[in-house]
Design a protein around this motif. Structure first.
Motif, PDB file in Angstrom:
ATOM      1  N   SER A 266      -1.488  -9.667  11.740  1.00 39.94           N
ATOM      2  CA  SER A 266      -1.539 -11.111  11.550  1.00 39.94           C
ATOM      3  C   SER A 266      -2.145 -11.386  10.184  1.00 39.94           C
ATOM      4  N   GLY A 267      -1.369 -12.013   9.317  1.00 39.72           N
ATOM      5  CA  GLY A 267      -1.871 -12.319   7.995  1.00 39.72           C
ATOM      6  C   GLY A 267      -2.277 -11.074   7.237  1.00 39.72           C
ATOM      7  N   ARG A 268      -3.517 -11.034   6.777  1.00 41.68           N
ATOM      8  CA  ARG A 268      -4.005  -9.883   6.006  1.00 41.68           C
ATOM      9  C   ARG A 268      -4.566  -8.783   6.890  1.00 41.68           C
ATOM     10  N   LYS A 269      -4.595  -8.997   8.207  1.00 35.60           N
ATOM     11  CA  LYS A 269      -5.243  -8.046   9.114  1.00 35.60           C
ATOM     12  C   LYS A 269      -4.227  -7.307   9.981  1.00 35.60           C
ATOM     13  N   SER A 270      -4.442  -5.985  10.147  1.00 39.04           N
ATOM     14  CA  SER A 270      -3.607  -5.167  11.026  1.00 39.04           C
ATOM     15  C   SER A 270      -4.508  -4.364  11.956  1.00 39.04           C
ATOM     16  N   VAL A 271      -4.074  -4.195  13.186  1.00 40.59           N
ATOM     17  CA  VAL A 271      -4.783  -3.369  14.162  1.00 40.59           C
ATOM     18  C   VAL A 271      -3.924  -2.149  14.451  1.00 40.59           C
ATOM     19  N   ILE A 272      -4.492  -0.979  14.198  1.00 40.90           N
ATOM     20  CA  ILE A 272      -3.770   0.289  14.335  1.00 40.90           C
ATOM     21  C   ILE A 272      -4.508   1.169  15.334  1.00 40.90           C
TER      22      ILE A 272
ATOM     23  N   PHE B 243      -7.569  -2.961   9.708  1.00 40.18           N
ATOM     24  CA  PHE B 243      -7.361  -2.815   8.276  1.00 40.18           C
ATOM     25  C   PHE B 243      -7.054  -4.183   7.683  1.00 40.18           C
ATOM     26  N   VAL B 244      -7.736  -4.507   6.602  1.00 38.77           N
ATOM     27  CA  VAL B 244      -7.614  -5.828   5.993  1.00 38.77           C
ATOM     28  C   VAL B 244      -7.207  -5.691   4.533  1.00 38.77           C
ATOM     29  N   MET B 245      -6.181  -6.430   4.156  1.00 38.73           N
ATOM     30  CA  MET B 245      -5.758  -6.484   2.759  1.00 38.73           C
ATOM     31  C   MET B 245      -6.746  -7.340   1.988  1.00 38.73           C
ATOM     32  N   PRO B 246      -7.463  -6.785   1.005  1.00 31.83           N
ATOM     33  CA  PRO B 246      -8.431  -7.588   0.250  1.00 31.83           C
ATOM     34  C   PRO B 246      -7.753  -8.732  -0.501  1.00 31.83           C
TER      35      PRO B 246
END
Length: 254
Positions: free
Chosen positions: A190-196, A217-220
């Motif tokens: 969702s948006g800049r955040k991913s759950v792996i 994991f978050v895209m800065p």
């Protein structure tokens, strides 16, 4: 069973990109890559032997002298940490000195990742160099490996981010000297955040996890990327900051 540290995962040089095609980068030095991989293979062998040998002090001291002489061969000008190695190319997802998957890093097993239907997988046999409790993998190594697996899973799914949160459940001890299977899959984004999520299991029983992992994991934001990587250059000195999935290690199809 392969001897831990003996595998040569880079025999199919030149390195391939994530779609399986040969890397056509003009700066790629196949001879240097082959030499660096060969050095890493022997370093892994030496590290493993140093942990399991029953040789006497004289033999160990002699080996230390040889290792010292070898190290002196590589003394000389060094790149700054902000400059990528000549063998690296983030745009081609080639990070040769990554401590988990780097084929030219003597610390790495190394893991070589494959992707199918968005699921990333790898197999490796780990030896005494990674030992925690006697005969079992060090728990911190499990965290190191899974951080890389989950991060590469994000990249394989067209995402990118830096680790914001990583949690592990240690279900059973991970044995050394047994073929292990590492897997990662995307749970949500969702948006800049991913759950792996991912797991470590015996290769013979991949659906019976010994370790389970879950990471965020978050895209800065652009300003953070500039702050973190503003000084990073490629081997020629050209500004090449990470900013996409190419920062991850190579992931192969199939």
């Amino acid at each position: 069973m392969a001897r831990p540290g003996s595998e040569r995962p880079c025999d199919d040089l030149p390195v391939t990109t994530t779609d399986g095609s040969p890397d056509q980068g003009t700066s790629f030095d196949a001879d240097l890559m082959a030499a660096s991989v060969d050095l890493a293979v022997e370093l892994r062998r030496l590290i493993e032997l140093s942990a399991i040998t029953t040789a006497d002090a004289a033999a160990v001291r002699s080996a230390a002298e040889l290792a010292r002489a070898a190290a002196e061969r590589l003394e000389g000008p060094r790149r700054p940490l902000s400059q990528l190695p000549r063998l690296d190319d983030p745009a081609a997802r080639r990070r040769t000195f990554n401590p988990v998957s780097g084929v030219a890093n003597g610390m790495a097993p190394p893991l070589r990742f494959h992707v199918a239907d968005g699921v990333v997988s790898a197999e490796a046999t780990l030896g005494a160099a990674y030992e925690g409790p006697p005969t079992f993998l060090h728990g911190g190594m499990s965290a190191l490996f899974m951080d890389q697996v989950l991060g590469d899973t994000a990249a394989a799914n067209g995402l990118w981010g830096m680790t914001a949160h990583l949690e592990l459940d240690y279900r059973r001890p991970v044995p050394l000297g047994r073929r292990l299977a590492f897997r990662g899959w995307l749970e949500q984004t969702s948006g800049r955040k991913s759950v792996i999520a991912g797991s470590i299991a015996l290769a013979e029983a991949p659906d019976q996890p010994l370790v389970e992992a879950r990471g965020i994991f978050v895209m800065p934001r652009p300003e953070k990327l500039a702050s973190y990587f503003g000084s990073v250059t490629d081997s020629s000195g050209v500004h090449r900051p990470p900013g996409n999935a190419g920062d991850a290690a190579a992931v192969e199809p199939g």
